[in-house]
Design a protein around this motif. Structure first.
Motif, PDB file in Angstrom:
ATOM      1  N   GLU A 190       7.990  11.747  -8.435  1.00 51.90           N
ATOM      2  CA  GLU A 190       8.958  10.747  -8.460  1.00 51.90           C
ATOM      3  C   GLU A 190      10.156  11.223  -9.262  1.00 51.90           C
ATOM      4  O   GLU A 190      11.186  11.182  -8.939  1.00 51.90           O
ATOM      5  CB  GLU A 190       8.165   9.517  -9.025  1.00 51.90           C
ATOM      6  CG  GLU A 190       9.295   8.331  -8.930  1.00 51.90           C
ATOM      7  CD  GLU A 190       8.475   7.278  -8.978  1.00 51.90           C
ATOM      8  OE1 GLU A 190       8.747   6.133  -8.452  1.00 51.90           O
ATOM      9  OE2 GLU A 190       7.620   7.098 -10.013  1.00 51.90           O
ATOM     10  N   CYS A 209       5.462   3.877  -4.156  1.00 50.50           N
ATOM     11  CA  CYS A 209       5.833   5.126  -4.910  1.00 50.50           C
ATOM     12  C   CYS A 209       4.909   6.106  -4.564  1.00 50.50           C
ATOM     13  O   CYS A 209       3.930   5.875  -3.750  1.00 50.50           O
ATOM     14  CB  CYS A 209       5.670   4.661  -6.378  1.00 50.50           C
ATOM     15  SG  CYS A 209       4.031   4.162  -6.685  1.00 50.50           S
ATOM     16  N   THR A 218      10.245   7.346  -2.372  1.00 55.40           N
ATOM     17  CA  THR A 218      11.025   7.841  -3.443  1.00 55.40           C
ATOM     18  C   THR A 218      12.404   8.498  -2.844  1.00 55.40           C
ATOM     19  O   THR A 218      13.628   8.356  -3.554  1.00 55.40           O
ATOM     20  CB  THR A 218      10.348   8.824  -4.304  1.00 55.40           C
ATOM     21  OG1 THR A 218       9.392   8.226  -4.756  1.00 55.40           O
ATOM     22  CG2 THR A 218      11.314   9.439  -5.417  1.00 55.40           C
TER      23      THR A 218
END
Length: 210
Positions: A45, A182, A195
């Motif tokens: 991320e 996520c 992401t």
């Protein structure tokens, strides 16, 4: 005499000019350090968002609460600032990775203030899943569409009142970009990680500023 007048004019212009504007290519990323899987969230991320922004020519600063570098197993991320020491006057936008915090984690008031500060100048903001709450607390989501982990009970979380939940996929509404999946959620729910899509939309928002 003419030279003296020219110098005086230059002096007056220098001190009557408006404030120096932030470099719109400087972007702030705030990273929470209470992740349930810090290694995964840093690698898939934070570093992904940073690399994508830098590939488009943006300069990225990373801030955390304590300003210490983030290290987890084989992954490390250099941190530039304590979040308390930064101002949105110095940045053209702010991104908030999810970081998969434990349920019920507190939202740092300093970050809420920075998001509100960015919104006041219509500077692009982006948040993923666990970080979308920062935008709600800052009043940024009112009247806007947003993506999140699931629909929100506004009686329980009134800061989301006036916003429209559109699902877990990336949503961009004006200068606000949100995402509901996520890297950690992607694994547990068997859904695509948002992401990269969120970062693409954030970059589009940054590039479309007047």
């Amino acid at each position: 005499m003419r030279k003296l007048i020219s110098c005086l004019i230059a002096f007056v212009c220098l001190f009557s000019a408006g404030p120096i504007l932030a470099d719109e290519n400087d972007i702030l990323i705030f990273v929470r350090d209470d992740s349930r899987n810090l290694e995964l969230m840093l690698e898939e991320e934070v570093l992904v968002i940073k690399a994508m922004l830098e590939a488009e020519g943006f300069d990225v600063d990373i801030a955390t609460v304590d300003g210490e570098d983030l290290v987890a197993e084989s992954v490390s991320v250099s941190v530039d600032h304590k979040i308390a020491d930064v101002s949105m006057d110095d940045y053209g936008g702010i991104a908030l990775p999810c970081m998969a915090p434990p349920p019920g984690s507190a939202l740092e008031s300093t970050v809420v203030g920075l998001v509100a500060e960015a919104a006041a100048s219509a500077k692009p903001v982006a948040a993923s899943r666990g970080a979308v709450g920062f935008l709600a607390e800052a009043g940024v989501l009112e009247g806007k569409r947003f993506a999140y982990a699931s629909p929100v009970d506004v009686d329980d979380r009134p800061s989301f009142r006036g916003a429209t939940f559109t699902g877990t996929g990336t949503e961009r509404d004006g200068f606000v970009t949100t995402n509901g999946i996520c890297p950690l959620a992607s694994r547990s729910l068997n859904l695509p990680d948002g992401t990269r899509d969120m970062t693409v939309a954030f970059i589009e928002s940054l590039k479309s500023r007047d």
